[in-house]
Design an enzyme around this catalytic site. Structure first.
Site, short mmCIF file in Angstrom:
data_model
loop_
_atom_site.label_atom_id
_atom_site.label_comp_id
_atom_site.label_asym_id
_atom_site.label_seq_id
_atom_site.Cartn_x
_atom_site.Cartn_y
_atom_site.Cartn_z
N LYS A 192 0.83 -1.20 0.00
CA LYS A 192 0.00 0.00 0.00
C LYS A 192 0.87 1.26 0.00
O LYS A 192 0.62 2.21 -0.74
CB LYS A 192 -0.94 0.00 1.20
CG LYS A 192 -1.88 1.21 1.22
CD LYS A 192 -2.70 1.29 2.50
CE LYS A 192 -3.76 0.23 2.55
NZ LYS A 192 -4.70 0.43 3.69
N GLU A 198 10.10 -5.99 3.60
CA GLU A 198 10.28 -7.30 2.96
C GLU A 198 9.92 -7.25 1.47
O GLU A 198 10.63 -7.79 0.62
CB GLU A 198 9.41 -8.35 3.67
CG GLU A 198 9.74 -8.56 5.13
CD GLU A 198 8.91 -7.67 6.05
OE1 GLU A 198 8.78 -8.02 7.24
OE2 GLU A 198 8.39 -6.62 5.58
N GLY A 249 -5.22 -4.58 5.44
CA GLY A 249 -4.41 -5.55 4.71
C GLY A 249 -5.02 -6.94 4.68
O GLY A 249 -5.05 -7.60 3.64
N ARG A 250 -5.49 -7.42 5.84
CA ARG A 250 -6.01 -8.79 5.89
C ARG A 250 -7.40 -8.90 5.28
O ARG A 250 -7.95 -10.00 5.21
CB ARG A 250 -6.01 -9.29 7.33
CG ARG A 250 -6.70 -8.42 8.34
CD ARG A 250 -6.35 -8.86 9.76
NE ARG A 250 -6.88 -7.97 10.81
CZ ARG A 250 -6.31 -6.85 11.20
NH1 ARG A 250 -5.19 -6.45 10.62
NH2 ARG A 250 -6.83 -6.13 12.18
N GLU A 335 -4.49 -11.57 14.18
CA GLU A 335 -4.10 -10.17 14.04
C GLU A 335 -5.28 -9.25 14.36
O GLU A 335 -5.10 -8.14 14.87
CB GLU A 335 -3.59 -9.89 12.62
CG GLU A 335 -2.95 -8.50 12.47
CD GLU A 335 -2.19 -8.34 11.18
OE1 GLU A 335 -0.98 -8.64 11.14
OE2 GLU A 335 -2.83 -7.92 10.18
N HIS A 366 -2.51 -37.81 10.23
CA HIS A 366 -1.25 -38.53 10.46
C HIS A 366 -0.21 -37.62 11.12
O HIS A 366 0.97 -37.97 11.14
CB HIS A 366 -0.72 -39.07 9.13
CG HIS A 366 -1.61 -40.11 8.53
ND1 HIS A 366 -1.45 -41.46 8.75
CD2 HIS A 366 -2.71 -40.00 7.75
CE1 HIS A 366 -2.38 -42.14 8.11
NE2 HIS A 366 -3.16 -41.27 7.49
N LYS A 504 9.10 -4.24 13.87
CA LYS A 504 9.61 -3.53 12.70
C LYS A 504 10.57 -2.41 13.11
O LYS A 504 11.63 -2.22 12.50
CB LYS A 504 8.45 -2.95 11.89
CG LYS A 504 7.56 -3.97 11.21
CD LYS A 504 6.47 -3.26 10.44
CE LYS A 504 5.55 -4.21 9.72
NZ LYS A 504 4.47 -3.53 8.99
#
Length: 535
Positions: A192, A198, A249-250, A335, A366, A504
């Site tokens: 954004k 990253e 964001g999410r 979050e 499993h 951050k």
């Protein structure tokens, strides 16, 4: 709104009986499965194997009413700035609302223009000679598109490969680059602000690789989903698609962040994806509380977390396409609701978000299902199953029959695990069995105790007729609105994420120290690790 622990219903909830037995509930109510199954937007959700009864649900509905959940829902859907700590509206629902030109939908013209531009570009890319799309983002800019493209793989354009790079660890990008041809690759940079550490690190590395391969036309081979058009332009990007600060964001997959999904499945399928989510939104906005799926699920979450003390929930999708869905839900729920203060900044006296985790069935059986069945913690499980498989091609001959049988086995495993969690195995049943692999020297009673299952472990069964763009959209929206409900009851702001900021900030301070070696002012552990890493 009234904080949940300050309502009469909160005390009533905590005083409810907690020793409910599922076998007794089913025995006393032959119609329990039908009464506790709700449907909406193509989703069928069976809540009957959960540890609640009518009295429990009545108190929980009172809790929702006294906490003002429905009023907060209406405020969110009307565009009120319910994200108070950032002074923003929360309008991901507006991104998937139909826009017919009437102006009834919030931000209708802006949203429609952005959607049309993004979808037109997606169709242009699909018609071009691109063979590989590399999406570079992180968090909400990565988890949603990556999960959705994987889930809808049968709908992806033939011959088109999509790759998702998110980790700042160079191994992530390095694993993708050797598969690419620079001449037929499009990179999408999703940030954004166009400052995400990253994402920008991976974007710069991708740009360097592109140049080393002889690439010169950055404008053709790089696009961006970002509101910082100037920064994207400085990078060399011409095609930039922006969005608004009220898109968290999410919750951003419905926006231009969904560009890789739109390229993968096409504009019409993407619109179906939005339509499925909108149908669920309308259900949430209009269904009566007793039949409102997100409300019922959110209430169940509060009951389990605060009355029964269950600290985690496992997601078990019995569909390989949904194998990343648990990871997507981790961000969505933890979050959003991993908060320890209320809307006024006052400390909470009760637990909020559970730990959300899981794995695709039957793989999970499993791996961790042993703990679900016989461990000391009770972990509610959500099983997701799809009635009709879709493989992206039409199996023929013997293969068709074999795949059909495999799907039956998959569904049988799903139902059996939910049944086993509920029923368990009594000591006398285990004692009567003669397992061939058991140690013959072990006393029969001791062996029976090892092979007994407590049962009475809750689960929810979410069924889809088919996994397609519309039902996937509805499924994601169901979880979004469910998380909203529990957060509203807890009286927290589910739409900020200050908890990710501190790390951050400290990273930015530590980064130059890895070069200089300066450890002044650091704690002993961090200083020692920094010194070792520099040797």
């Amino acid at each position: 709104m009234t904080r949940c622990d300050r309502t009469p219903a909160w005390g009533q909830m905590l005083a409810l009986p907690r020793a409910l037995r599922l076998d007794s509930l089913f025995a006393s109510d032959p119609a329990r499965a039908q009464r506790y199954t709700l449907e909406a937007a193509g989703l069928r959700v069976d809540l009957s194997k959960n540890l609640w009864d009518d009295a429990t649900r009545d108190v929980l509905l009172s809790l929702a009413a006294q906490s003002g959940v429905l009023e907060r829902r209406d405020a969110m859907l009307s565009g009120a700035p319910i994200n108070a700590t950032e002074g923003r509206a929360v309008l991901h629902s507006a991104l998937r609302a139909p826009h017919d030109g009437s102006g009834a939908a919030l931000f209708g013209g802006e949203v429609q223009a952005a959607l049309d531009a993004m979808l037109a570009f997606a169709e242009q890319v699909r018609a071009d000679a691109f063979t590989d799309i590399v999406h570079i983002g992180i968090g909400g800019s990565d988890l949603g598109p990556a999960m959705a493209v994987q889930a809808l793989q049968p709908f992806v354009k033939s011959g088109l490969r999509l790759h998702f790079v998110s980790n700042v660890d160079g191994h992530d990008l390095a694993a993708v680059l050797p598969q690419l041809d620079a001449k037929t690759t499009l990179f999408i940079v999703a940030s954004k602000t166009f400052t995400t550490q990253e994402t920008l690190a991976n974007a710069e590395a991708a740009k360097a690789w592109f140049a080393a391969q002889g690439g010169t036309d950055i404008a053709r081979h790089f696009a961006a989903t970002s509101s910082a058009r100037d920064k994207a332009a400085a990078f060399g990007i011409r095609n930039t698609f922006g969005f608004w600060d009220w898109v968290g964001g999410r919750y951003s997959i419905w926006s231009v962040i969904g560009l890789p999904l739109a390229i993968a499945v096409g504009s019409q399928a993407f619109r179906e994806f939005l339509a499925g989510a909108h149908e669920l939104d309308r259900h949430f906005a209009t269904a009566v509380p007793e039949a409102n799926l997100p409300l019922q699920l959110g209430l169940l979450d509060v009951w389990y977390r605060n009355a029964l003390g269950f600290s985690s929930r496992s997601i078990a999708p019995y569909h390989q396409g949904l194998r990343r869905f648990p990871a997507y839900l981790q961000q969505l729920e933890m979050e959003s609701n991993g908060k320890c203060v209320d809307m006024d900044g006052e400390p909470l006296a009760y637990a909020t978000s559970p730990v959300v985790w899981g794995e695709a069935g039957t793989n999970g059986q499993h791996a961790y299902f042993q703990m679900l069945h016989q461990g000391t913690d009770v972990v509610p499980v959500e099983f997701l199953a799809v009635r009709k498989p879709r493989y992206g091609f039409a199996p023929q001959g013997a293969l068709a029959g074999l795949l059909k049988e495999q799907h039956r086995k998959l569904l049988a495993n799903c139902l059996a695990q939910a049944q086993a969690l509920m029923q368990g195995k009594r000591f006398d049943e285990a004692l009567a069995e003669k397992p061939p692999t058991a140690n013959p020297a072990l006393a029969a009673e001791a062996l029976a105790r090892h092979r007994s299952f407590p049962g009475n472990r809750p689960s929810t069964l979410i069924l889809l007729d088919e996994l397609n763009p519309r039902t996937l959209g509805a499924l994601i929206a169901l979880y979004e609105q469910r998380v909203f409900v529990s957060g509203a009851i807890w009286g927290i702001n589910s739409f900020d994420q200050w908890g990710v900021e501190l790390g951050k900030q400290l990273c930015n301070a530590l980064l130059p120290r890895l070069e200089s070696g300066d450890a002044s002012g650091l704690d002993g552990s961090t200083a020692a690790a920094l010194a070792w890493l520099r040797t």
